[in-house]
Design a protein around this motif. Structure first.
Motif, PDB file in Angstrom:
ATOM      1  N   VAL A 138      -5.588   7.862   9.384  1.00 56.60           N
ATOM      2  CA  VAL A 138      -4.182   7.736   8.993  1.00 56.60           C
ATOM      3  C   VAL A 138      -4.034   7.966   7.490  1.00 56.60           C
ATOM      4  O   VAL A 138      -3.062   8.557   7.031  1.00 56.60           O
ATOM      5  CB  VAL A 138      -3.629   6.348   9.402  1.00 56.60           C
ATOM      6  CG1 VAL A 138      -2.259   6.092   8.793  1.00 56.60           C
ATOM      7  CG2 VAL A 138      -3.565   6.234  10.926  1.00 56.60           C
ATOM      8  N   THR A 139      -5.006   7.512   6.704  1.00 58.44           N
ATOM      9  CA  THR A 139      -4.899   7.691   5.251  1.00 58.44           C
ATOM     10  C   THR A 139      -5.943   8.652   4.684  1.00 58.44           C
ATOM     11  O   THR A 139      -5.838   9.052   3.526  1.00 58.44           O
ATOM     12  CB  THR A 139      -5.021   6.345   4.505  1.00 58.44           C
ATOM     13  OG1 THR A 139      -6.222   5.686   4.910  1.00 58.44           O
ATOM     14  CG2 THR A 139      -3.826   5.442   4.802  1.00 58.44           C
ATOM     15  N   VAL A 168      -7.696  -3.444   9.988  1.00 57.37           N
ATOM     16  CA  VAL A 168      -6.893  -2.216   9.933  1.00 57.37           C
ATOM     17  C   VAL A 168      -6.319  -2.018   8.533  1.00 57.37           C
ATOM     18  O   VAL A 168      -6.345  -0.909   7.986  1.00 57.37           O
ATOM     19  CB  VAL A 168      -5.786  -2.255  11.001  1.00 57.37           C
ATOM     20  CG1 VAL A 168      -4.736  -1.175  10.749  1.00 57.37           C
ATOM     21  CG2 VAL A 168      -6.402  -2.089  12.387  1.00 57.37           C
ATOM     22  N   GLY A 169      -5.812  -3.082   7.934  1.00 54.55           N
ATOM     23  CA  GLY A 169      -5.310  -2.977   6.567  1.00 54.55           C
ATOM     24  C   GLY A 169      -6.415  -2.571   5.603  1.00 54.55           C
ATOM     25  O   GLY A 169      -6.202  -1.762   4.697  1.00 54.55           O
ATOM     26  N   GLY A 178       0.819  -1.208   0.000  1.00 55.52           N
ATOM     27  CA  GLY A 178       0.000   0.000   0.000  1.00 55.52           C
ATOM     28  C   GLY A 178       0.851   1.256   0.000  1.00 55.52           C
ATOM     29  O   GLY A 178       1.938   1.272   0.561  1.00 55.52           O
ATOM     30  N   THR A 179       0.333   2.295  -0.642  1.00 59.53           N
ATOM     31  CA  THR A 179       1.077   3.558  -0.695  1.00 59.53           C
ATOM     32  C   THR A 179       0.516   4.597   0.269  1.00 59.53           C
ATOM     33  O   THR A 179       1.214   5.523   0.662  1.00 59.53           O
ATOM     34  CB  THR A 179       0.996   4.189  -2.100  1.00 59.53           C
ATOM     35  OG1 THR A 179      -0.374   4.575  -2.343  1.00 59.53           O
ATOM     36  CG2 THR A 179       1.458   3.204  -3.156  1.00 59.53           C
ATOM     37  N   GLY A 180      -0.758   4.466   0.617  1.00 60.62           N
ATOM     38  CA  GLY A 180      -1.396   5.483   1.439  1.00 60.62           C
ATOM     39  C   GLY A 180      -1.685   6.772   0.692  1.00 60.62           C
ATOM     40  O   GLY A 180      -2.223   7.709   1.274  1.00 60.62           O
ATOM     41  N   VAL A 234     -11.738  -3.396  14.024  1.00 60.80           N
ATOM     42  CA  VAL A 234     -10.379  -3.056  14.488  1.00 60.80           C
ATOM     43  C   VAL A 234     -10.192  -3.372  15.969  1.00 60.80           C
ATOM     44  O   VAL A 234      -9.075  -3.310  16.473  1.00 60.80           O
ATOM     45  CB  VAL A 234     -10.000  -1.575  14.228  1.00 60.80           C
ATOM     46  CG1 VAL A 234     -10.130  -1.241  12.751  1.00 60.80           C
ATOM     47  CG2 VAL A 234     -10.795  -0.624  15.063  1.00 60.80           C
ATOM     48  N   MET A 259      -7.326   1.224   6.268  1.00 64.16           N
ATOM     49  CA  MET A 259      -6.312   2.158   5.756  1.00 64.16           C
ATOM     50  C   MET A 259      -6.218   2.106   4.235  1.00 64.16           C
ATOM     51  O   MET A 259      -6.014   3.136   3.591  1.00 64.16           O
ATOM     52  CB  MET A 259      -4.965   1.861   6.407  1.00 64.16           C
ATOM     53  CG  MET A 259      -4.955   2.224   7.878  1.00 64.16           C
ATOM     54  SD  MET A 259      -3.263   2.292   8.509  1.00 64.16           S
ATOM     55  CE  MET A 259      -3.603   2.511  10.267  1.00 64.16           C
ATOM     56  N   PRO A 286       0.573   3.477   6.887  1.00 59.28           N
ATOM     57  CA  PRO A 286      -0.492   3.254   5.899  1.00 59.28           C
ATOM     58  C   PRO A 286      -0.344   1.959   5.109  1.00 59.28           C
ATOM     59  O   PRO A 286      -1.330   1.462   4.579  1.00 59.28           O
ATOM     60  CB  PRO A 286      -0.372   4.466   4.969  1.00 59.28           C
ATOM     61  CG  PRO A 286       0.980   5.014   5.190  1.00 59.28           C
ATOM     62  CD  PRO A 286       1.354   4.684   6.602  1.00 59.28           C
ATOM     63  N   ALA A 318      -3.226  -3.746   2.876  1.00 58.89           N
ATOM     64  CA  ALA A 318      -3.645  -2.407   2.448  1.00 58.89           C
ATOM     65  C   ALA A 318      -3.465  -2.239   0.944  1.00 58.89           C
ATOM     66  O   ALA A 318      -4.325  -1.658   0.265  1.00 58.89           O
ATOM     67  CB  ALA A 318      -2.847  -1.339   3.205  1.00 58.89           C
ATOM     68  N   GLY A 344      -1.534  -3.313   9.419  1.00 63.44           N
ATOM     69  CA  GLY A 344      -2.200  -4.586   9.692  1.00 63.44           C
ATOM     70  C   GLY A 344      -1.267  -5.565  10.382  1.00 63.44           C
ATOM     71  O   GLY A 344      -1.661  -6.281  11.317  1.00 63.44           O
ATOM     72  N   GLY A 364      -5.897  -7.165  12.431  1.00 64.12           N
ATOM     73  CA  GLY A 364      -4.902  -6.857  11.407  1.00 64.12           C
ATOM     74  C   GLY A 364      -5.535  -6.751  10.028  1.00 64.12           C
ATOM     75  O   GLY A 364      -5.196  -5.868   9.238  1.00 64.12           O
TER      76      GLY A 364
END
Lengths: 334, 334
Positions: A279-280, A233-234, A132-134, A223, A237, B226, A199, B230, A230
């Motif tokens: 966060v993202t 959350v992934g 993931g890059t966010g 979450v 985000m 980000p 993510a 996870g 986990g």
């Protein structure tokens, strides 16, 4: 990966409706993609579709033999193998959300190769996925989240998509679990993705889109889940949701499969998901609550919905009772 | 899975010390497990061990040929294959943390089978792992956490373990990444575990233990990352840490590999990790801060350490400069 439609829904010898819940859900949410159902002697489930033989389904244009049962432990019944071989011979692909992979049956795999047909074991992710890059991307996204597993996140997302489309919005359901993938015809089984890429897989699932297009993303777990956070959350985000809808069952005291651990409260769960999502996407927020009141009678359910809306100051629905109107209105204004 | 010791550390033709950082770290933290190093012509790295041939290492009792380089992209240099074959013939196992698997080299795999030797590709998890339960278990646990990746979480955990043992405490380093696994001789490469099993894998890694035993667990990434949150969240919840040590680099403005995204602040990161950890251990707390001041001179570093301790009211160290004394004291009192 896109599963070819329309489907012949195979219900096997499911001993009740629950044992065929995948097939029933596909018929409920994608009736237009189903030419019929195939049931074995003794089957007690009914997806409300015409009963067809394999040959009748092929003649009616079926493109995929879709295993719509949830056998115990996700095992493939070896007795179904002859049916699968005949389906492949008739030109159908095979799709399955069971734990055991259809492609691991040598005879079925060989027949698929011989007839140039596809086997879709949708619990197996089609990687590799990027990290993931966010980075923010265009398009709008709403994610269903919740206070526990198996509480109505897929149902809420599908109901939202249907009503958003009916309201003239551009909306696409994005599936993250096997039943959702079979309904959507594509998606990513997030729980089976390697940890580093959760993510990133979600960023792939709901990529950049038109500014007014909504991805309606199927949530997973919570979450605050000690086993599966986990994954969640992934997902949160990677989704970068503009909006989240909190799904909760007011009659469930303890979390599924976790002994006497209480289900976390709505307020605490909203706070945890918003902190994670920001966060993202710093503007991420929970915009509504979807209650699963299936265990309450109508009066108690409507009272609970009103009480919840009042308590949290958020539009509150049960998609199965009230529809999603108040939440769709909020999304339309975003 | 336990890698047999002692090791012969292979440094290949590493063009500088950084390119051999795995081997150098093993020699630093587990000198007593290393009989020597093997360097190819042109190697510019030095782990400070006696230079031995394969034959000399075997005669000195080496049990494992350990690839201590980090080649670009984690690729295995095919020219090393002859060395591996000879090592296997001499009775050594092979261990590697590279991305490419040694066991995917057919000749090496066949030789290992022929000589009944093991190949440890430590980036590949040895599952299956259970789903996490979230149930409390005896024993104490301290987890290193941080504001970014590659910031000193493994180093801090190893320094803590060493000083806790020196202080008479029962302590075991638990590795969650490939270098840590090679140092410890066992562990789980958490980033490669399937999403559903992250917390369960960690519960397996640091199981029930004596009430006064400390697991010192190597952290990964950050719950505010980000791309990788996870992994971190599954690790934090599976670890059920009694104590966490927050690792931070005061000279790093932006997160690694994420463009201009700023590193989150210490206060925000402490709050996020404590919220996450309390899902499975309500008493979890950050008990100290470990600063990576490697880019500061001694005066600036000591000032930064003092300022940070004062600002957060927590014992603050740089394990490479000050040792871990103040944090070990806190842990000893828990």
């Amino acid at each position: 990966m896109q599963i070819r439609t329309p489907y012949l829904i195979f219900l096997g010898d499911a001993h009740d409706q629950l044992a065929a819940k995948t097939g029933v859900a596909i018929a409920e949410w994608r009736r237009e993609l189903c030419v019929g159902q195939l049931r074995l002697p003794g089957c007690q489930a009914d997806a409300g579709l015409p009963d067809l033989t394999l040959e009748e389904a092929a003649a009616a244009g079926a493109k995929t033999f879709l295993i719509g049962t949830t056998t115990r432990g996700g095992r493939i019944n070896e007795a179904w193998q002859q049916l699968m071989l005949r389906a492949l011979e008739l030109g159908l692909d095979i799709a399955s959300g069971l734990h055991d992979r259809v492609a691991d049956l040598p005879a079925v795999r060989e027949a698929a190769s011989l007839f140039h047909r596809a086997i879709h074991d949708v619990r197996t992710p089609h990687g590799p996925f990027p990290v993931g890059t966010g980075l923010r991307r265009p398009g709008k996204r709403v994610l269903t989240v919740g206070t526990d597993c198996s509480i109505g996140k897929m149902y809420t997302a599908l109901a939202l998509e249907r009503e958003m489309k009916a309201a003239g919005m551009a909306a696409t359901f994005r599936a993250t679990g096997q039943t959702g993938i079979l309904i959507a015809g594509s998606g990513i089984p997030l729980d089976a993705v390697v940890a580093d890429f959760i993510a990133g897989a979600v960023e792939t699932l709901c990529p950049a889109n038109d500014p007014d297009h909504w991805d309606v993303i199927e949530g997973q777990a919570t979450v605050l889940h000690p086993s599966y956070a986990g994954v969640t959350v992934g997902l949160v985000m990677g989704a970068q949701p503009d909006a989240m809808v909190m799904v909760h069952d007011p009659t469930r005291p303890t979390m599924r499969g976790l002994g006497d651990r209480p289900v976390p409260g709505i307020a605490e769960t909203i706070e945890a998901h918003e902190a994670c999502a920001r966060v993202t996407n710093p503007r991420a927020k929970v915009v509504g609550i979807s209650l699963n009141t299936s265990r309450l009678d109508e009066a108690a359910a409507m009272a609970e919905i009103a009480r919840t809306a009042d308590r949290f100051g958020l539009p509150t629905i049960d998609p199965a009772r009230t529809g999603c109107g108040p939440i769709v209105s909020v999304l339309k204004g975003m």
